[in-house]
Enzyme design. Structure first.
Site, PDB file in Angstrom:
ATOM      1  N   HIS A   1      31.831  54.631  17.633  1.00  0.00           N
ATOM      2  CA  HIS A   1      30.798  54.718  18.686  1.00  0.00           C
ATOM      3  C   HIS A   1      31.418  55.010  20.047  1.00  0.00           C
ATOM      4  O   HIS A   1      30.809  54.721  21.081  1.00  0.00           O
ATOM      5  CB  HIS A   1      30.001  53.390  18.835  1.00  0.00           C
ATOM      6  CG  HIS A   1      29.144  53.022  17.672  1.00  0.00           C
ATOM      7  ND1 HIS A   1      29.016  51.724  17.259  1.00  0.00           N
ATOM      8  CD2 HIS A   1      28.359  53.765  16.863  1.00  0.00           C
ATOM      9  CE1 HIS A   1      28.186  51.675  16.220  1.00  0.00           C
ATOM     10  NE2 HIS A   1      27.780  52.903  15.968  1.00  0.00           N
TER      11      HIS A   1
ATOM     12  N   GLU B   1      24.600  60.206  23.366  1.00  0.00           N
ATOM     13  CA  GLU B   1      25.847  60.758  22.831  1.00  0.00           C
ATOM     14  C   GLU B   1      25.866  62.285  22.897  1.00  0.00           C
ATOM     15  O   GLU B   1      26.901  62.887  23.160  1.00  0.00           O
ATOM     16  CB  GLU B   1      26.043  60.266  21.387  1.00  0.00           C
ATOM     17  CG  GLU B   1      26.375  58.779  21.359  1.00  0.00           C
ATOM     18  CD  GLU B   1      26.264  58.144  19.977  1.00  0.00           C
ATOM     19  OE1 GLU B   1      27.278  58.052  19.307  1.00  0.00           O
ATOM     20  OE2 GLU B   1      25.161  57.746  19.593  1.00  0.00           O
TER      21      GLU B   1
ATOM     22  N   ARG C   1      30.169  66.657  17.049  1.00  0.00           N
ATOM     23  CA  ARG C   1      30.460  65.231  16.955  1.00  0.00           C
ATOM     24  C   ARG C   1      31.400  65.030  15.762  1.00  0.00           C
ATOM     25  O   ARG C   1      31.089  65.421  14.640  1.00  0.00           O
ATOM     26  CB  ARG C   1      29.159  64.454  16.754  1.00  0.00           C
ATOM     27  CG  ARG C   1      29.362  62.968  16.730  1.00  0.00           C
ATOM     28  CD  ARG C   1      28.933  62.386  15.437  1.00  0.00           C
ATOM     29  NE  ARG C   1      29.243  60.961  15.357  1.00  0.00           N
ATOM     30  CZ  ARG C   1      28.901  60.210  14.341  1.00  0.00           C
ATOM     31  NH1 ARG C   1      28.226  60.719  13.347  1.00  0.00           N
ATOM     32  NH2 ARG C   1      29.242  58.947  14.305  1.00  0.00           N
TER      33      ARG C   1
ATOM     34  N   ARG D   1      25.698  46.046   7.192  1.00  0.00           N
ATOM     35  CA  ARG D   1      27.145  45.764   7.087  1.00  0.00           C
ATOM     36  C   ARG D   1      27.454  44.341   7.523  1.00  0.00           C
ATOM     37  O   ARG D   1      26.877  43.835   8.494  1.00  0.00           O
ATOM     38  CB  ARG D   1      27.937  46.747   7.968  1.00  0.00           C
ATOM     39  CG  ARG D   1      28.074  48.112   7.348  1.00  0.00           C
ATOM     40  CD  ARG D   1      28.744  49.083   8.297  1.00  0.00           C
ATOM     41  NE  ARG D   1      27.809  50.104   8.727  1.00  0.00           N
ATOM     42  CZ  ARG D   1      28.002  50.927   9.746  1.00  0.00           C
ATOM     43  NH1 ARG D   1      29.094  50.842  10.484  1.00  0.00           N
ATOM     44  NH2 ARG D   1      27.100  51.829  10.048  1.00  0.00           N
TER      45      ARG D   1
ATOM     46  N   ASN E   1      25.749  67.513  15.136  1.00  0.00           N
ATOM     47  CA  ASN E   1      26.182  66.252  14.522  1.00  0.00           C
ATOM     48  C   ASN E   1      25.942  66.396  13.022  1.00  0.00           C
ATOM     49  O   ASN E   1      24.820  66.279  12.541  1.00  0.00           O
ATOM     50  CB  ASN E   1      25.364  65.086  15.099  1.00  0.00           C
ATOM     51  CG  ASN E   1      25.786  63.744  14.529  1.00  0.00           C
ATOM     52  OD1 ASN E   1      26.551  63.679  13.560  1.00  0.00           O
ATOM     53  ND2 ASN E   1      25.299  62.678  15.126  1.00  0.00           N
TER      54      ASN E   1
END
Ligand code: ADP
Length: 396
Positions: free
Chosen positions: A179, A383, A90, A240, A7
Site C-alpha cells: 500500500h 493511488e 501499478r 487476512r 492497475n
C-alpha cells in the site's frame, strides 16, 4: 499531459485516464472476468457508465477494448491514442530493487521478474499489463509505480525478522510493506491539509480497507509499516489474519489435518474479521450484525480496532512522538465509529476527537478538536493520482 493509469490483476484490470495538468479524471473503468468471458465498465467523466460484454480471452483484448473506448466517437474522451502521453502501471512487489518508481525498460522488466517469487500471483499479472501496453502503444513512455517502494526507507531494525540472517542475505526474507502508494499520497496530503512541511512532521497513516496496513512516516520517509514479506502480516483485515503466533499454525495443522498450503489459505481467505465474526468480511455487515446483538461480530470489531490502536502506540515509540494520525481507505474514510474508537485509545497522546467534525464520510477533514495536541484526519486516498504524478515526474 494525459496519463493512462493501469492497475492490472490476474483476471481484472482497472484504468483511469488523467489529465496531469488539472489532475482531473477524464475517464475510468474496469475490465472483469478476463480469460473467462469478459466485460468492460467504462465511465467517461460526467457521463453515465457503459457496460459492454465482450470476449476477453487475454489481457490483450481487454486493453485493446480500453483503448477503443477511450477513443470511441461517443464514449471516448480523446480523438486518438496520440493524446495519451504516457502510461503509469501499478506494480506490486519491487523487493529491494525498487526504492522509487521506474521507467519501463527491458532491464526494469527483468528486475521485476526477479521479484516474482515474493508475489507469485500479483507480479506476473502486472508484467502482462506492461507487455500488452508495449505491444498496443509502441514507443509510449511507461512507468512502474511499486506498492513496496515507499517503504524502502525503513531501517534495518524495522525490516529484519528475528530469523537467521542468512535467509535475508540468501533469499531476501525481510519486511517490505505494501500500500506504499497510498501511504505516500496520504502522508503528503496530510501535511498539505495541516499547512506544514512534511519534513517537519511525524505522521501515522492508517490505511484501513479490506486489506489494511499502517505506517510511520517521519519527515516524509517511511520508518516502519505493518505488512511484511507478504501482505499477510500486521493488522487484522477483511479475510487476512494479520499477526499470529507462528507456533499456533502447527497446532491448528495437526488438530485439523491441514497442509501448509491449506493453512495459508486459512490465514489469507478465511480469517480476519470474516473468521472472527462468522458473518462477513465486509465491515458494514459486521457492524449491522453487532448492532443487532451478535456478540461475535462485536468482538471482531473490537479486536480489529484494538490492534490498530496498539500499532499506533508502537509507531509513536518508533518515531519518539507523533503529530498527526490519518485515516484512509474504505473503512478509514467511511466509518466514523471505527475512527472514533481507535482514537479513544489514544487520549494519553493528547488526541481529542471532535465528534461533529468526525460525523461525515468520504471527505477530507481534520477530525480532532482545535486544541488536540495530536491531530487526527480523514484523508481519502488516491493511488491512481499518485501513479499519474510519479509517471509525469519520470517521463518529464
Ligand atoms: P480494498 O481496496 O482493500 O479492497 P477498500 O479500501 O475498498 O478495500 O475498503 C473496503 C472495506 O471498507 C469494506 O470492508 C467495507 O465494509 C468498508 N466500508 C466501506 N464503506 C463503509 C462504511 N460506510 N462503513 C463501514 N465500512 C465501510
Amino acid at each position: 499531459m494525459n496519463v493512462l493509469v493501469i492497475n492490472c490483476g490476474s483476471s481484472s484490470l482497472k484504468y483511469q485516464l488523467i489529465d496531469s495538468a488539472s489532475e482531473q479524471v477524464l475517464a475510468k473503468g474496469l475490465c472483469e472476468r478476463i480469460g473467462i468471458d469478459g466485460a468492460i465498465t467504462h465511465q467517461p467523466a460526467g457521463k453515465d457508465k457503459i457496460k459492454i460484454e465482450a470476449a476477453m480471452p487475454t489481457h490483450t483484448e481487454a486493453i485493446a477494448l480500453v483503448l477503443e473506448q477511450l477513443t470511441h466517437p461517443e464514449n471516448g474522451v480523446i480523438k486518438s491514442l496520440d493524446e495519451i502521453a504516457a502510461v503509469g502501471h501499478r506494480m506490486v512487489h519491487g523487493g529491494e530493487k525498487f526504492a522509487c518508481s521506474a521507467l519501463v525498460t527491458d532491464e526494469m522488466i527483468a528486475a521485476v521478474e526477479s521479484c516474482n517469487a515474493f508475489a507469485p500471483l500479483h507480479n506476473p499479472a502486472t508484467l502482462i499489463g506492461i507487455n500488452v501496453c508495449r505491444e498496443l502503444l509502441p514507443g509510449k513512455p511507461m512507468v512502474g509505480v511499486f506498492d513496496t517502494a515507499f517503504h524502502q526507507t525503513m531501517p534495518k531494525k524495522a525490516f529484519l525478522y528475528g530469523l537467521p540472517y542468512e535467509y535475508y542475505e540468501k533469499h531476501g526474507v525481510r519486511r517490505y510493506g505494501f500500500h506504499g502508494t497510498s501511504h505516500k499520497f496520504v502522508a503528503q496530503r496530510t501535511a498539505e491539509i495541516l499547512g506544514k512541511n512534511i519534513e517537519d512532521l511525524k505522521i501515522i497513516v492508517c490505511h484501513l480497507g479490506n486489506g489494511a496496513s499502517i505506517s510511520a512516516v517521519n519527515g516524509g520517509k517511511c520508518v516502519d509499516t505493518s505488512m511484511g514479506l507478504t501482505p499477510l502480516e500486521g493488522l487484522i483485515m477483511g479475510t487476512r489474519s494479520g499477526d499470529v503466533d507462528p507456533g499456533a499454525l502447527e497446532f491448528i495443522a495437526d488438530l485439523e489435518g491441514l497442509s501448509v498450503k491449506e493453512i495459508l489459505t486459512l490465514l489469507n481467505k478465511k480469517s480476519g474479521v470474516l473468521g472472527l465474526s462468522g458473518v462477513s468480511s465486509d465491515f458494514r455487515d459486521i457492524e449491522g450484525a453487532a448492532a443487532e446483538g451478535n456478540e461475535q461480530a462485536a468482538a471482531a470489531l473490537e479486536v480489529f480496532r484494538y490492534r490498530v490502536a496498539k500499532y499506533v502506540g508502537s509507531y509513536v515509540a518508533a518515531m519518539n512522538g507523533v503529530d498527526a494520525i490519518a485515516f484512509t481507505a474504505g473503512l478509514g474514510e467511511n466509518d466514523k465509529v471505527t475512527r472514533a474508537t481507535i482514537c479513544s485509545y489514544l487520549g494519553y497522546l493528547g488526541l481529542e476527537i471532535d465528534p461533529v467534525a468526525n460525523d461525515m464520510r468520504g471527505k477530507e477533514a481534520i477530525i480532532s478538536t482545535q486544541d488536540s495536541k495530536v491531530k487526527a484526519l480523514c484523508v481519502p486516498t488516491n493511488e491512481e493520482l499518485m501513479i499519474c504524478r510519479e509517471t509525469v515526474a519520470l517521463v518529464k
